[in-house]
Design a protein around this motif. Structure first.
Motif, PDB file in Angstrom:
ATOM      1  N   LYS A  48       0.853  -1.172   0.000  1.00 44.66           N
ATOM      2  CA  LYS A  48       0.000   0.000   0.000  1.00 44.66           C
ATOM      3  C   LYS A  48       0.892   1.226   0.000  1.00 44.66           C
ATOM      4  O   LYS A  48       1.825   1.329   0.811  1.00 44.66           O
ATOM      5  N   LEU A  49       0.633   2.137  -0.931  1.00 43.66           N
ATOM      6  CA  LEU A  49       1.412   3.361  -1.049  1.00 43.66           C
ATOM      7  C   LEU A  49       0.711   4.472  -0.285  1.00 43.66           C
ATOM      8  O   LEU A  49      -0.422   4.839  -0.595  1.00 43.66           O
ATOM      9  N   ALA A  50       1.399   4.998   0.718  1.00 47.56           N
ATOM     10  CA  ALA A  50       0.845   6.081   1.528  1.00 47.56           C
ATOM     11  C   ALA A  50       1.315   7.425   0.986  1.00 47.56           C
ATOM     12  O   ALA A  50       2.503   7.611   0.710  1.00 47.56           O
ATOM     13  N   HIS A  51       0.367   8.343   0.848  1.00 50.64           N
ATOM     14  CA  HIS A  51       0.700   9.722   0.502  1.00 50.64           C
ATOM     15  C   HIS A  51       1.241  10.382   1.759  1.00 50.64           C
ATOM     16  O   HIS A  51       0.537  10.502   2.764  1.00 50.64           O
ATOM     17  N   VAL A  52       2.509  10.780   1.733  1.00 49.12           N
ATOM     18  CA  VAL A  52       3.192  11.228   2.942  1.00 49.12           C
ATOM     19  C   VAL A  52       2.510  12.433   3.572  1.00 49.12           C
ATOM     20  O   VAL A  52       2.319  12.495   4.790  1.00 49.12           O
ATOM     21  N   LYS A  53       2.100  13.375   2.780  1.00 51.15           N
ATOM     22  CA  LYS A  53       1.554  14.641   3.297  1.00 51.15           C
ATOM     23  C   LYS A  53       0.225  14.448   4.012  1.00 51.15           C
ATOM     24  O   LYS A  53      -0.082  15.161   4.974  1.00 51.15           O
ATOM     25  N   THR A  54      -0.582  13.489   3.573  1.00 52.99           N
ATOM     26  CA  THR A  54      -1.943  13.354   4.104  1.00 52.99           C
ATOM     27  C   THR A  54      -2.234  12.008   4.751  1.00 52.99           C
ATOM     28  O   THR A  54      -3.330  11.798   5.265  1.00 52.99           O
ATOM     29  N   ASP A  55      -1.285  11.086   4.733  1.00 48.64           N
ATOM     30  CA  ASP A  55      -1.469   9.740   5.284  1.00 48.64           C
ATOM     31  C   ASP A  55      -2.702   9.051   4.702  1.00 48.64           C
ATOM     32  O   ASP A  55      -3.461   8.382   5.411  1.00 48.64           O
ATOM     33  N   THR A  56      -2.911   9.219   3.411  1.00 47.43           N
ATOM     34  CA  THR A  56      -3.950   8.497   2.689  1.00 47.43           C
ATOM     35  C   THR A  56      -3.291   7.408   1.859  1.00 47.43           C
ATOM     36  O   THR A  56      -2.068   7.378   1.727  1.00 47.43           O
ATOM     37  N   ARG A  57      -4.091   6.510   1.277  1.00 45.36           N
ATOM     38  CA  ARG A  57      -3.548   5.400   0.506  1.00 45.36           C
ATOM     39  C   ARG A  57      -3.997   5.479  -0.949  1.00 45.36           C
ATOM     40  O   ARG A  57      -5.160   5.780  -1.233  1.00 45.36           O
ATOM     41  N   LEU A  58      -3.069   5.201  -1.854  1.00 43.26           N
ATOM     42  CA  LEU A  58      -3.384   5.143  -3.273  1.00 43.26           C
ATOM     43  C   LEU A  58      -4.358   3.989  -3.503  1.00 43.26           C
ATOM     44  O   LEU A  58      -4.084   2.853  -3.106  1.00 43.26           O
ATOM     45  N   THR A  59      -5.479   4.274  -4.139  1.00 49.45           N
ATOM     46  CA  THR A  59      -6.496   3.243  -4.288  1.00 49.45           C
ATOM     47  C   THR A  59      -7.232   3.358  -5.617  1.00 49.45           C
ATOM     48  O   THR A  59      -7.204   4.393  -6.277  1.00 49.45           O
ATOM     49  N   MET A  60      -7.867   2.273  -5.989  1.00 46.83           N
ATOM     50  CA  MET A  60      -8.713   2.228  -7.178  1.00 46.83           C
ATOM     51  C   MET A  60     -10.135   1.939  -6.711  1.00 46.83           C
ATOM     52  O   MET A  60     -10.472   0.801  -6.390  1.00 46.83           O
ATOM     53  N   PRO A  61     -10.994   2.951  -6.615  1.00 46.17           N
ATOM     54  CA  PRO A  61     -12.317   2.782  -5.999  1.00 46.17           C
ATOM     55  C   PRO A  61     -13.369   2.152  -6.901  1.00 46.17           C
ATOM     56  O   PRO A  61     -14.535   2.098  -6.542  1.00 46.17           O
ATOM     57  N   GLN A  62     -12.985   1.663  -8.071  1.00 48.13           N
ATOM     58  CA  GLN A  62     -13.911   1.022  -9.016  1.00 48.13           C
ATOM     59  C   GLN A  62     -15.017   1.977  -9.461  1.00 48.13           C
ATOM     60  O   GLN A  62     -16.189   1.620  -9.540  1.00 48.13           O
ATOM     61  N   VAL A  63     -14.595   3.198  -9.742  1.00 43.88           N
ATOM     62  CA  VAL A  63     -15.457   4.228 -10.326  1.00 43.88           C
ATOM     63  C   VAL A  63     -14.726   4.756 -11.549  1.00 43.88           C
ATOM     64  O   VAL A  63     -13.523   5.028 -11.491  1.00 43.88           O
ATOM     65  N   SER A  64     -15.421   4.904 -12.650  1.00 46.44           N
ATOM     66  CA  SER A  64     -14.799   5.417 -13.869  1.00 46.44           C
ATOM     67  C   SER A  64     -14.892   6.942 -13.918  1.00 46.44           C
ATOM     68  O   SER A  64     -15.852   7.542 -13.401  1.00 46.44           O
TER      69      SER A  64
END
Length: 220
Positions: A48-64
């Protein structure tokens, strides 16, 4: 709380299952210490890749995307338990599973939930900021290739250290913009895009995931 507990247990059980399926060393999750032999991201790791500045995770939410390429959207979101945030590291310059990924390596990042590759292209703009669009693509072309750039004086991709991911085809950097957030149906997700500057918005680190132990022939 019950859901988070079940996910944590599932992650540990899955790590054991993956190790038995592939043979060799059992992958390690970030719940364990970064002891010697586990400190690097290795070829074949699922992370899981964390965005350092915001502590969020790179994701694919299955929305086009409703505009641009209309391919699958890629976002950054705060729920670290989602399997849609797991990406397999296919190192194009080091194909031996378990070998540390060298700084400067070319990569494919493949979403483990869908088998789509992290992708970008100069022809389409991101919907919120108008930057270069980043998507998840189920095909194969040069828009799927990223170069690992390490911030510190490292030879290999060290876990929990910030890195940049530069898009080979357009020379722009994978980024997330905290001020650009989607509404329904993915309320609160941050936009992920590609930008010109390797700044704080473009720093990522490898956190949770399944890591294979490096081989004895790997550099020390």
């Amino acid at each position: 709380m019950r859901t988070l507990s079940k996910v944590a247990i599932l992650a540990v059980l899955t790590a054991s299952v993956v190790g038995s399926l592939f043979g060799g060393s059992t992958p390690q999750t970030t719940a364990e210490a970064l002891e010697k032999g586990w400190e690097y991201v290795t070829a074949g790791s699922t992370i899981k890749l964390a965005h350092v500045k915001t502590d969020t995770r790179l994701t694919m939410p299955q929305v086009s995307y409703g505009s641009g390429s209309q391919q699958q959207a890629v976002t950054a979101q705060g729920d670290a338990s989602l399997t849609k945030a797991l990406w397999r590291v296919d190192a194009l310059d080091e194909e031996v599973r378990g070998m540390p990924v060298a700084c400067g390596s070319r990569l494919h990042l493949v979403n483990s939930d869908s088998d789509h590759r992290l992708h970008s292209h100069s022809a389409h703009r991101s919907p919120l900021s108008g930057s270069q669009e980043v998507s998840a693509f189920d095909g194969h072309d040069d828009g799927d290739i990223w170069t690992l750039e390490c911030l510190k004086s490292e030879n290999f991709w060290r876990r929990e250290n910030p890195v940049y991911l530069r898009h080979v085809d357009t020379a722009k950097y994978l980024a997330s913009l905290p001020s650009k957030k989607y509404r329904q149906p993915i309320s609160g997700h941050q936009e992920v895009c590609a930008t010109k500057k390797p700044d704080a918005n473009a720093q990522w680190m490898a956190l949770e995931g399944y890591y294979f132990s490096r081989r004895s022939s790997a550099p020390q």
